[in-house]
Write a protein that holds these residues in place. Structure first.
Motif, PDB file in Angstrom:
ATOM      1  N   PHE A  15      -9.965 -15.453 -26.524  1.00 45.96           N
ATOM      2  CA  PHE A  15      -9.696 -14.023 -26.414  1.00 45.96           C
ATOM      3  C   PHE A  15      -8.901 -13.715 -25.144  1.00 45.96           C
ATOM      4  O   PHE A  15      -8.016 -12.844 -25.155  1.00 45.96           O
ATOM      5  N   PHE A  48     -17.818  -8.590 -30.945  1.00 48.05           N
ATOM      6  CA  PHE A  48     -16.558  -8.016 -30.488  1.00 48.05           C
ATOM      7  C   PHE A  48     -16.365  -6.623 -31.079  1.00 48.05           C
ATOM      8  O   PHE A  48     -16.049  -5.663 -30.376  1.00 48.05           O
ATOM      9  N   ASN A  49     -16.565  -6.483 -32.385  1.00 45.22           N
ATOM     10  CA  ASN A  49     -16.351  -5.194 -33.050  1.00 45.22           C
ATOM     11  C   ASN A  49     -17.259  -4.106 -32.491  1.00 45.22           C
ATOM     12  O   ASN A  49     -16.820  -2.983 -32.221  1.00 45.22           O
ATOM     13  N   PHE A  92     -17.996 -12.426 -34.252  1.00 48.65           N
ATOM     14  CA  PHE A  92     -17.214 -11.913 -35.379  1.00 48.65           C
ATOM     15  C   PHE A  92     -18.045 -11.112 -36.378  1.00 48.65           C
ATOM     16  O   PHE A  92     -17.532 -10.698 -37.412  1.00 48.65           O
ATOM     17  N   ARG A 127      -8.611  -9.540 -32.592  1.00 49.36           N
ATOM     18  CA  ARG A 127      -9.819 -10.036 -33.247  1.00 49.36           C
ATOM     19  C   ARG A 127      -9.467 -10.861 -34.489  1.00 49.36           C
ATOM     20  O   ARG A 127     -10.025 -11.937 -34.716  1.00 49.36           O
TER      21      ARG A 127
END
Length: 963
Positions: A427, A524-525, A517, A223
């Motif tokens: 990614f 993603f997190n 982000f 990431r």
């Protein structure tokens, strides 16, 4: 050939179905710590249901000794059966998923049953091969799909095999059952993220904890590295003084830069009005951004100088404002109010003239969501993204489940914005880099360097690095599911929707582009953290193996226990849907599993789904499904271990049950396939595994229940019988089977009335399917449809008060209720009916269950019954009165009070319960929901009521002893 002695299994006799259903329904709302968060799969079975079914499939029913002529009596069997039920009740609770004490009790019961079976077959010629008392048979699921069933087989102590034709399903199963045991107990090898402290030296890395930690560490690196490369495409939004001057509500954020959560876009087409032919007008379902009370926000299209701009407004959308431009009938041009039928919109899309326009920005503030009007900077950044690759695979021409090709979005790549494509490819490339880093770190940490990857069966440094890569690739899949132009915006909870809110890819007009982000939903997190938590529910004990194989020809099932969840006729097109994930999975993992990802798309030709567009019409599709499913199930019947039944899930739609008859095309076709494949059907258990109201596509009903078919291989020398003999056997055998299902004499938890109609088909189908054929009078073979009609009739006859086991007053009340409910009817009609039933109107009136006067007769509702009623002093107590008095006491005073009443009339217990089942079925058929609920609640509480009645009895006995 020596016959295998195969004790009946618990699932062939009885189940605590209500407990299983409650646990399965609860599990559907669990989002954290569930293995389903590793990767999406459609119509996945709840772990609770899979675990319960497998356990009941593996343990012997305590009554099997009676069948062999020795051992326990009927009452003792029911007491022992209740102990197994209690194991299931504990086993299905979500909090017990990894409870070793509970799991060990289940495993011990499985081993005990297995050793009993081995002892019975100790002289069998294949005893050494089939009946090793020191080794449980292995398990196989030939339609493994989302992996819930193989995972639970592994958790219960079996070596687990999973196979599927679909590469995406195979990868999910590898991640669930194959990879974790390879590296169980392995401590992490990757470096900690910057700023984190090293864990204690004695950290517990049991099970998959170490692997999960490494996935977390390399995922964090991935990431951060991605942000370095493409973070400029996801800028923060500055709150300028100019913004504040127009929006005073932004004052608290003046001078700050806020993190964007999502950009909301509207698709556009050219205005059909020549006066505005150069204007791209918006296609928007709703301009509302937030409907949360006190936090309302909406978008206003401000029309000026032959064009328009979008402005965000706070507060409720005022009356007269444009609510949206697209409705079910078509769209409207905001410039000219000209109608734009969907035909016009489709033509624009197919001509390549569909565009998009930024409608609003959603940012994260210290006090919640902040909604902002579009800025030129944000538009320019989005336009600057230049992807160097996109998936060119064509979307299927499937009008039911795939709508975007109607509007010119023909490839999977067309479903993403340029910025989304840049992010996903970045990614994907980083997965390969993370893999190499993990391999190097594993070598440095001392893992053997055998050079063998996962595909070669390796378990050293190379395989470990590839294992980490598999789970990182899964995160990309999750991100893709939340980073597509199919993702809408939910104004009620102010979050974006995923692509697969349904088992379809719909067309969206306005869509949300998430900031991958940030830390909100779809980022993603957020998705990564959820996935890591899913590791905790994986089993890491016995080995697991997942392979790509066609169910019709695979040889994996040989001598294994089988439980499987095959495709349901035409409900879900798994292969077409999973191409959405396959295109990204292939890009990330082709180097790890080259043979699994050798094809450009998921194999379609052999997929057992009755898809008309693929097979040239509905009739040909049905023939394809029937032939293929019969071959696949025949393969199971031939290869499965002879000591165990096979369990097969069928996703049943409630709409398929009408007027008490289960005769839909898909259901009947599926039963036909199972029987023609060589199985007899010993049970049909309805397990409610889907949320009510779920949809899978426009015009398609929700999958409400899974019916679990319990199957045994039919004897090779099975003979045919006549229709008359079939009906005779139904009359002789159905009552005992139904009595067991509704609870017997011991207070054992009964099947709820809502499930009985489906479950009771099992014993009837067991009779029908154990014969080569049931022959009609003209010598033709009786169809499954006709057999179901006769089975349902036998169930109704058993439950009916007219069956001869009820008193005359109850028979009258039942027939009168069926005709009039609680309404009044003519006295003359009631008098005639009463005489026919062997009673009188005055008699039922004297019993306290009806009123008569002015030429009318009406049954009393339970709420009108005497509150001080005592059955021991009532001279005339029909079962009808006893049943409704029990309902009154249950509703007003609870289970203990109802138990007190039952303690005073224990001889009426069975009849009360049977009447409640009958009346529930009647009310459901007539759509009397309130009445049906009361009878269902009485049965649902029966176990507790009986226990309370026993407590009263014990207290009375103690008083007598004390006296």
């Amino acid at each position: 050939m020596v016959q295998v002695k195969s004790p009946r299994k618990l699932i062939e006799v009885a189940l605590p179905l209500d407990d299983i259903n409650v646990a399965a329904a609860r599990e559907k709302s669990i989002r954290h710590g569930h293995p389903s968060t590793l990767h999406l799969w459609w119509a996945r079975r709840p772990l609770a249901a899979a675990r319960a079914v497998l356990f009941a499939q593996l343990v012997n029913d305590p009554g099997y000794q009676r069948e062999l002529g020795y051992g326990v009596n009927k009452k003792e069997a029911e007491i022992k059966r209740e102990k197994l039920f209690q194991i299931i009740r504990d086993l299905v609770k979500w909090e017990n998923t990894n409870n070793e004490e509970v799991l060990n009790r289940a495993r011990e019961a499985i081993w005990e049953s297995w050793r009993e079976t081995c002892h019975l077959n100790r002289n069998h010629p294949q005893a050494a091969e089939l009946f090793n008392p020191d080794k449980l048979p292995a398990f196989h699921d030939p339609f493994a799909g989302g992996g819930a069933i193989p995972l639970e087989a592994q958790r219960l102590g079996l070596e687990s095999y999973a196979s599927d034709l679909n590469p995406v399903a195979v990868m999910i199963n590898k991640a669930m059952i194959e990879i974790p045991p390879k590296f169980a107990g392995q401590p992490p090898v990757g470096p900690l993220p910057e700023g984190e402290k090293q864990q204690k030296m004695m950290e517990n890395w049991a099970g998959a904890k170490g692997l999960a930690e490494d996935v977390r560490r390399y995922g964090h690196w991935m990431r951060e590295e991605a942000f370095k490369r493409i973070g400029h495409l996801y800028p923060k939004v500055a709150i300028t003084p100019e913004m504040v001057s127009e929006r005073p509500d932004l004052k608290a954020y003046e001078g700050e830069e806020l993190t964007v959560i999502a950009w909301l876009w509207a698709r556009t087409v050219k205005s059909p009005n020549p006066a505005f032919g150069d204007v791209d007008v918006p296609l928007v379902r709703s301009f509302v951004l937030s409907s949360k009370k006190g936090k309302e926000a909406w978008v206003e299209p401000v029309i000026k100088d032959n064009n328009y701009r979008f402005e965000v407004r706070m507060g409720l959308q005022p009356a007269g404002a444009i609510e949206g431009t697209v409705k079910r009938t078509g769209a409207t041009c905001i410039m000219s109010q000209t109608a734009m039928p969907f035909k016009y919109v489709r033509e624009e899309g197919k001509a390549g003239r569909m565009g998009e326009r930024l409608m609003a920005i959603v940012a994260e503030g210290t006090r919640g969501r902040v909604y902002l009007s579009p800025t030129d900077e944000m538009i320019q950044v989005a336009r600057s993204a230049q992807p160097d690759w996109k998936p060119e695979h064509k979307l299927p021409v499937n009008p039911r489940d795939f709508k975007t090709p109607n509007y010119g979005l023909n490839t999977f790549g067309d479903l993403f914005t340029p910025r989304q494509l840049v992010a996903l490819t970045t990614f994907s490339d980083l997965v390969q880099e993370a893999r190499e880093k993990a391999i190097a770190d594993a070598k440095a940490d001392g893992l053997p360097n055998d050079g063998q990857g996962l595909a070669q069966g390796g378990s050293g440094a190379t395989a470990y690095g590839e294992a980490v890569a598999v789970y990182l690739a899964f995160v990309i899949e999750q991100v893709a599911n939340h980073s597509s132009t199919v993702c809408g915006w939910n104004s009620a909870n102010t979050q974006m929707r995923s692509v697969f809110a349904r088992q379809a890819i719909p067309m969206t007009w306005d869509y949300a582009e998430s900031n991958i982000f940030c830390s909100s939903s779809g980022s993603f997190n957020n998705l990564f953290e959820r996935m890591i938590k899913g590791f905790v529910a994986l089993g890491c004990g016995h080995p697991g193996i997942a392979q790509q194989a066609d169910a019709a020809v695979q040889d994996i099932s040989s001598h294994k226990v089988i439980s499987t969840d095959p495709p349901y006729y035409d409900n879900i097109g798994y292969a077409d849907l999973s191409d959405f994930f396959y295109v990204w999975m292939r890009r990330a993992l082709r180097g790890v599993y080259p043979s699994l990802f050798a094809t450009m798309a998921v194999p379609k030709a052999e997929e057992l789904v009755a898809t008309p567009y693929r097979h040239g019409g509905r009739d040909k599709a049905e023939t394809f499904f029937m032939d293929g499913m019969t071959r696949a199930i025949h393969n199971m019947a031939e290869k499965s271990h002879p000591s165990f039944p096979t369990t097969i899930y069928y996703a049943f739609k409630q709409s398929e049950t009408q007027d008490g008859s289960t005769t839909s095309t898909g259901w009947v076709t599926f039963l036909e396939a199972v029987i023609q494949a060589g199985f007899s059907i010993d049970g049909t258990w309805p397990v409610r595994t889907e949320k009510q109201g779920r949809v899978i596509g426009n015009g398609t009903n929700a999958l409400a229940s899974s019916v679990v078919l319990v199957c045994r291989k039919r004897e090779t020398n099975a003979e045919s019988i006549s229709r008359r003999d079939f009906q005779r056997q139904l009359r002789e055998e159905m009552p005992e089977a139904l009595e067991t299902m509704i609870g017997g004499q011991t207070g054992q938890t009964p099947i709820a009335p809502v499930d009985l109609a489906q479950a009771a088909i099992g014993p009837g189908m067991a009779i029908y399917s154990k014969y080569e054929a049931v022959l009609n009078q003209d010598g033709t073979r009786m169809s499954v449809h006709d057999a179901l009609v006769l089975i349902n009739r036998a169930i109704t006859e058993y439950l009916s008060p007219d069956s001869g086991s009820f008193d005359a007053d109850t028979q009258f009340c039942s027939s009168w209720f069926e005709q009039y409910g609680w309404s009044a009817g003519q006295f003359g009609e009631a008098d005639t009916l009463a005489r026919a039933k062997g009673t009188s109107v005055d008699g039922v009136k004297a019993a306290g269950v009806a009123e008569s006067g002015s030429g009318k007769v009406r049954l009393l509702k339970w709420s009108e019954y005497e509150s001080d009623w005592d059955p021991t002093s009532d001279a005339r107590t029909p079962v009808w009165e006893a049943c409704h008095q029990m309902i009154r006491r249950l509703n007003n005073q609870g289970e203990s009070a109802a138990g007190e009443s039952l303690a005073k009339m224990p001889e009426k217990g069975e009849a009360i319960r049977q009447l409640a089942y009958h009346l529930y079925t009647l009310c459901e058929r007539k759509k009397w929901a309130e009445e049906a609920r009361a009878y269902n609640e009485l049965i649902g509480s029966w176990h507790a009521i009986v226990a309370a009645s026993h407590d009263v009895g014990h207290k009375n006995e103690q008083r007598g002893l004390d006296f």
